[in-house]
Write a protein that holds these residues in place. Structure first.
Motif, PDB file in Angstrom:
ATOM      1  N   ILE A 388       0.790  -1.464   0.056  1.00 18.47           N
ATOM      2  CA  ILE A 388      -0.083   0.016   0.048  1.00 18.47           C
ATOM      3  C   ILE A 388       0.684   1.260   0.044  1.00 18.47           C
ATOM      4  CG2 ILE A 388      -1.771  -1.089   1.068  1.00 18.47           C
ATOM      5  CD1 ILE A 388      -1.023   0.319   3.728  1.00 18.47           C
ATOM      6  N   HIS A 389       0.328   2.334   0.043  1.00 21.51           N
ATOM      7  CA  HIS A 389       0.803   3.594  -0.019  1.00 21.51           C
ATOM      8  C   HIS A 389       1.538   3.855   1.330  1.00 21.51           C
ATOM      9  CE1 HIS A 389       1.713   7.843   0.421  1.00 21.51           C
ATOM     10  NE2 HIS A 389       1.557   8.192  -0.988  1.00 21.51           N
ATOM     11  N   GLY A 390       0.893   3.643   2.466  1.00 22.01           N
ATOM     12  CA  GLY A 390       1.251   3.614   3.867  1.00 22.01           C
ATOM     13  C   GLY A 390       1.207   4.886   4.305  1.00 22.01           C
ATOM     14  N   ASP A 391       1.111   6.136   3.787  1.00 25.94           N
ATOM     15  CA  ASP A 391       1.161   7.321   4.525  1.00 25.94           C
ATOM     16  C   ASP A 391       0.309   8.183   3.578  1.00 25.94           C
ATOM     17  OD1 ASP A 391       1.889   9.183   6.217  1.00 25.94           O
ATOM     18  OD2 ASP A 391       3.503  10.137   5.031  1.00 25.94           O
ATOM     19  N   TYR A 392      -0.721   7.717   3.410  1.00 24.89           N
ATOM     20  CA  TYR A 392      -1.646   8.354   2.155  1.00 24.89           C
ATOM     21  C   TYR A 392      -2.525   9.496   2.967  1.00 24.89           C
ATOM     22  CZ  TYR A 392      -4.774   8.304  -1.788  1.00 24.89           C
ATOM     23  OH  TYR A 392      -5.325   8.605  -3.262  1.00 24.89           O
ATOM     24  N   LEU A 394      -3.972  13.823   1.972  1.00 27.88           N
ATOM     25  CA  LEU A 394      -4.098  15.052   1.015  1.00 27.88           C
ATOM     26  C   LEU A 394      -2.929  15.428   0.397  1.00 27.88           C
ATOM     27  CD1 LEU A 394      -7.557  16.658   2.558  1.00 27.88           C
ATOM     28  CD2 LEU A 394      -7.306  15.354   0.214  1.00 27.88           C
ATOM     29  N   GLY A 395      -2.012  15.695   1.263  1.00 31.85           N
ATOM     30  CA  GLY A 395      -0.843  16.164   0.976  1.00 31.85           C
ATOM     31  C   GLY A 395       0.190  15.137   0.092  1.00 31.85           C
ATOM     32  N   GLN A 396      -0.243  13.977  -0.253  1.00 35.21           N
ATOM     33  CA  GLN A 396       0.335  13.086  -0.910  1.00 35.21           C
ATOM     34  C   GLN A 396      -0.313  12.820  -2.278  1.00 35.21           C
ATOM     35  OE1 GLN A 396       3.077  12.727   0.417  1.00 35.21           O
ATOM     36  NE2 GLN A 396       3.150  11.014   1.905  1.00 35.21           N
ATOM     37  N   VAL A 397      -1.173  13.772  -2.660  1.00 29.29           N
ATOM     38  CA  VAL A 397      -1.846  13.792  -4.071  1.00 29.29           C
ATOM     39  C   VAL A 397      -1.596  15.209  -4.469  1.00 29.29           C
ATOM     40  CG1 VAL A 397      -3.390  12.018  -3.558  1.00 29.29           C
ATOM     41  CG2 VAL A 397      -3.882  14.471  -3.240  1.00 29.29           C
ATOM     42  N   LEU A 398      -1.131  15.196  -5.877  1.00 26.74           N
ATOM     43  CA  LEU A 398      -1.146  16.494  -6.608  1.00 26.74           C
ATOM     44  C   LEU A 398      -2.474  16.742  -7.485  1.00 26.74           C
ATOM     45  CD1 LEU A 398       2.316  16.639  -8.186  1.00 26.74           C
ATOM     46  CD2 LEU A 398       1.637  17.714  -6.359  1.00 26.74           C
ATOM     47  N   VAL A 399      -3.002  17.951  -7.406  1.00 30.85           N
ATOM     48  CA  VAL A 399      -4.242  18.451  -8.064  1.00 30.85           C
ATOM     49  C   VAL A 399      -3.939  18.755  -9.828  1.00 30.85           C
ATOM     50  CG1 VAL A 399      -6.025  19.856  -8.344  1.00 30.85           C
ATOM     51  CG2 VAL A 399      -5.253  19.228  -6.209  1.00 30.85           C
ATOM     52  N   ASP A 400      -4.431  18.038 -10.510  1.00 32.91           N
ATOM     53  CA  ASP A 400      -4.221  18.381 -11.902  1.00 32.91           C
ATOM     54  C   ASP A 400      -5.591  18.508 -12.597  1.00 32.91           C
ATOM     55  OD1 ASP A 400      -3.376  18.206 -14.506  1.00 32.91           O
ATOM     56  OD2 ASP A 400      -3.604  16.092 -14.793  1.00 32.91           O
ATOM     57  N   GLY A 401      -5.778  19.942 -12.677  1.00 31.90           N
ATOM     58  CA  GLY A 401      -7.245  20.232 -13.132  1.00 31.90           C
ATOM     59  C   GLY A 401      -8.275  19.636 -12.210  1.00 31.90           C
ATOM     60  N   PHE A 404      -6.407  13.928 -10.194  1.00 33.02           N
ATOM     61  CA  PHE A 404      -5.173  13.766  -9.351  1.00 33.02           C
ATOM     62  C   PHE A 404      -4.299  12.795  -9.451  1.00 33.02           C
ATOM     63  CE2 PHE A 404      -9.366  14.592  -7.235  1.00 33.02           C
ATOM     64  CZ  PHE A 404      -9.207  15.756  -6.337  1.00 33.02           C
ATOM     65  N   TYR A 405      -2.928  13.164  -9.103  1.00 31.91           N
ATOM     66  CA  TYR A 405      -1.785  12.182  -9.089  1.00 31.91           C
ATOM     67  C   TYR A 405      -1.465  11.734  -7.881  1.00 31.91           C
ATOM     68  CZ  TYR A 405      -0.483  13.076 -14.043  1.00 31.91           C
ATOM     69  OH  TYR A 405      -0.383  12.956 -15.451  1.00 31.91           O
ATOM     70  N   LEU A 406      -1.043  10.480  -7.618  1.00 32.19           N
ATOM     71  CA  LEU A 406      -0.705   9.896  -6.211  1.00 32.19           C
ATOM     72  C   LEU A 406       1.049  10.174  -6.290  1.00 32.19           C
ATOM     73  CD1 LEU A 406      -3.813   9.104  -6.465  1.00 32.19           C
ATOM     74  CD2 LEU A 406      -3.014   6.988  -5.401  1.00 32.19           C
ATOM     75  N   LEU A 407       1.643  10.489  -5.290  1.00 26.86           N
ATOM     76  CA  LEU A 407       2.985  10.486  -5.129  1.00 26.86           C
ATOM     77  C   LEU A 407       3.342  10.187  -3.693  1.00 26.86           C
ATOM     78  CD1 LEU A 407       4.211  13.831  -5.095  1.00 26.86           C
ATOM     79  CD2 LEU A 407       1.777  13.627  -5.236  1.00 26.86           C
ATOM     80  N   ASP A 408       4.687  10.092  -3.815  1.00 26.46           N
ATOM     81  CA  ASP A 408       5.499   9.932  -2.243  1.00 26.46           C
ATOM     82  C   ASP A 408       5.178   8.491  -1.695  1.00 26.46           C
ATOM     83  OD1 ASP A 408       7.041  12.058  -2.619  1.00 26.46           O
ATOM     84  OD2 ASP A 408       5.596  13.409  -1.438  1.00 26.46           O
ATOM     85  N   PHE A 409       5.686   7.386  -2.091  1.00 27.01           N
ATOM     86  CA  PHE A 409       5.261   6.125  -1.741  1.00 27.01           C
ATOM     87  C   PHE A 409       6.196   5.515  -0.558  1.00 27.01           C
ATOM     88  CE2 PHE A 409       3.841   6.292  -5.993  1.00 27.01           C
ATOM     89  CZ  PHE A 409       2.314   6.450  -5.688  1.00 27.01           C
TER      90      PHE A 409
END
Length: 540
Positions: A388-392, A394-401, A404-409
């Motif tokens: 899993i992501h493990g530290d999921y 709102l600060g770990q997603v980027l808004v794209d219009g 969303f993009y998920l990041l920092d795993f």
């Protein structure tokens, strides 16, 4: 920069050959430099000593640099490792930041510098990734170019914002390299998951893997130094987006003079499609926010399907619950809970009013909470565990219009690198995001509440109502995609049980950060713990 001036009769290429010089470098210079950096994670502990555990050279076309692996030992009987690259400059203006110490090498005066602040060093690293060839030295460095890397030369580089636990640099305005300052004797989960998603799955809502730098010390590539990804154009992170949305949502309460007590309620963990949301709620929140929550839920589900769909690579194949996991989970949670109890007891003097009442209630109910963790029984679980992501949050997603993009795993900062790679219940990621919703709601109430002219009691009631609706919309979309793609996370009762379980874990985890960083916010996880404990426990 240190005021102490180092002296070494040897050349730069022989800098670390002398043990007495290495001792002076670590004790007089590096200790004071490292503890002042924002990426240093030992600020709440007492440093005992620092030493260079490994060093290696990076030489390329006449340029020569050192990579240091620093071992920081603490009086509390644990240690951490950090990565610090070293460069040498004659003119200190070559590195506006990152100057470590003046130094004389033979008869040449100059400065030791954190090499990441040198354009020449960044150029070397980028070119070596493009060439994707190992560099010979005391350690073997592997520079890897991803299949999607289409660069042929270095053009430019710049730092991305303020330095936090890692150092991120944008190259050629197209790629971002995250240099892991705190390192582990294992591949970093962020590198591992990012590369897997890019090379082995069709999930495209995370930054594309384009390269990496790993260090081989013990006959395997076991230390991840850097991860390179395609730069994602974005409109900021999910936390700032949510705060902007919630400012409008709560100001609408007063602007439209909504009778908060008359708003229809919904059960926690209910599943609601968008057309099933009462019109009074849509009129209050607006349709756009609810649609965006639905999109975020879909991306989360797609991520979990990608992480649970592997059949060949054992690191990413789904596993059943078993006795070993049961023991690991309980030991980990009971240890964390005891740590948080100690933290609360030692910081009661920092609280007042409702926060103090909630903290005392937590201490009084500690056995009841502990039993929630102890009662976890793997025999009742029919679903599967996945990476899993493990530290999921709102600060770990980027808004794209509208997307969303998920990041920092990388996983939870407090967890060991081994624990971050354990396959866990997907509900833990959901709980992390739901707790983030809760935080955003109460952050808005704290900051904007008085401006609405509405009582704190009514605002809290509205906040809890909004929280339940956001979860309901999220859960319907998430579960619909999960079930349609045959990812087995259990049936309704098991899903709800594990959600409650994980929400309690996350809220207790949050207490550590709040008491250490901003005690006035401890009321948010304390209120969350009370709400979870007061909600009837779901049976499996």
């Amino acid at each position: 920069m240190s005021k102490t001036k180092l002296k070494n009769p040897k050349t730069w290429e022989q800098l670390l050959d002398d043990n007495s010089f290495k001792q002076q470098l670590t004790e007089d210079i590096l200790e004071s430099y490292v503890v002042q950096q924002r990426w240093y994670g030992g600020k709440s502990s007492t440093l005992k000593y620092l030493e260079i555990s490994e060093f290696f050279t990076i030489a390329h076309r006449g340029d020569h640099f050192y990579g240091l692996l620093l071992e920081v030992n603490f009086k509390e009987a644990f240690y951490q490792h950090y990565f610090l690259p070293l460069g040498f400059v004659v003119d200190k203006s070559a590195a506006a930041e990152g100057l470590i110490s003046p130094i004389t090498l033979g008869d040449q005066d100059g400065y030791l510098v954190d090499a990441l602040y040198l354009d020449s060093f960044r150029k070397v690293l980028f070119e070596k990734i493009i060439e994707s060839e190992p560099v010979e030295g005391l350690g073997t460095i592997t520079f890897h170019a991803g299949e999607d890397l289409d660069e042929t030369k270095y053009i430019s580089s710049r730092f991305l914002g303020a330095e936090q636990s890692n150092t991120s640099i944008i190259f050629n305005d197209k790629h971002i390299i995250k240099f892991f300052r705190r390192i582990y004797s294992s591949t970093n989960p962020d590198y591992q998951i990012c590369r897997y998603l890019t090379e082995e799955t069709s999930f495209d809502r995370s930054p594309t893997y384009t390269g990496s730098i790993n260090l081989n010390i013990v006959k395997r590539h076991d230390v991840t130094l850097a991860l390179m990804q395609r730069l994602v154009e974005n409109d900021g992170d999910g936390w700032e987006w949510m705060l902007d949305e919630l400012k409008i949502v709560f100001s609408t309460l007063s602007r439209k003079r909504i009778d908060i007590k008359s708003l229809p309620d919904v059960k926690l963990f209910a599943r609601l499609k968008l057309h099933e949301v009462p019109h009074e709620i849509v009129d209050w929140t607006g349709l756009d926010l609810l649609k965006r929550i639905r999109t975020l839920a879909l991306r989360t589900a797609q991520f979990h399907v990608a992480m649970g769909g592997e059949r060949n690579d054992l690191k990413f194949t789904a596993d059943k619950y078993n006795g070993d996991y049961n023991v690991w989970l309980k030991n980990r949670l009971l240890y964390m809970f005891q740590n948080r109890l100690n933290t609360v007891e030692n910081n009661l003097h920092k609280l007042s009013g409702e926060a103090l009442d909630l903290a005392q209630e937590l201490l009084e109910r500690k056995n009841e909470i502990r039993n929630r963790f102890i009662q976890f029984d793997w025999h009742h679980m029919k679903g599967e565990r996945i990476r899993i992501h493990g530290d999921y949050h709102l600060g770990q997603v980027l808004v794209d219009g509208e997307d969303f993009y998920l990041l920092d795993f990388e996983g939870e900062p407090e967890s060991t690198i081994r624990d971050r790679k354990v396959k866990q219940m997907p509900q833990k990621d959901l709980a992390g995001m739901f707790r983030s919703f809760h935080y955003a709601i109460y952050s808005t109430i704290f900051d904007q509440g008085e401006a609405t002219g509405i009582s704190r009691e009514d605002l809290n009631h509205a906040g809890e109502l909004l929280y339940k609706y956001l979860i309901s919309i999220f859960m319907d979309t998430y579960l619909h995609h999960i079930h349609n793609n045959n990812l087995n996370i259990g049936y309704r009762k098991e899903v709800n049980f594990l959600l409650q379980f994980c929400l309690l874990e996350k809220a207790i985890y949050e207490l550590g950060y709040e008491f250490n960083s901003r005690p006035s916010w401890a009321i948010i996880p304390l209120r969350g713990i009370q709400s979870i404990m007061n909600h009837k426990q779901q049976k499996v």
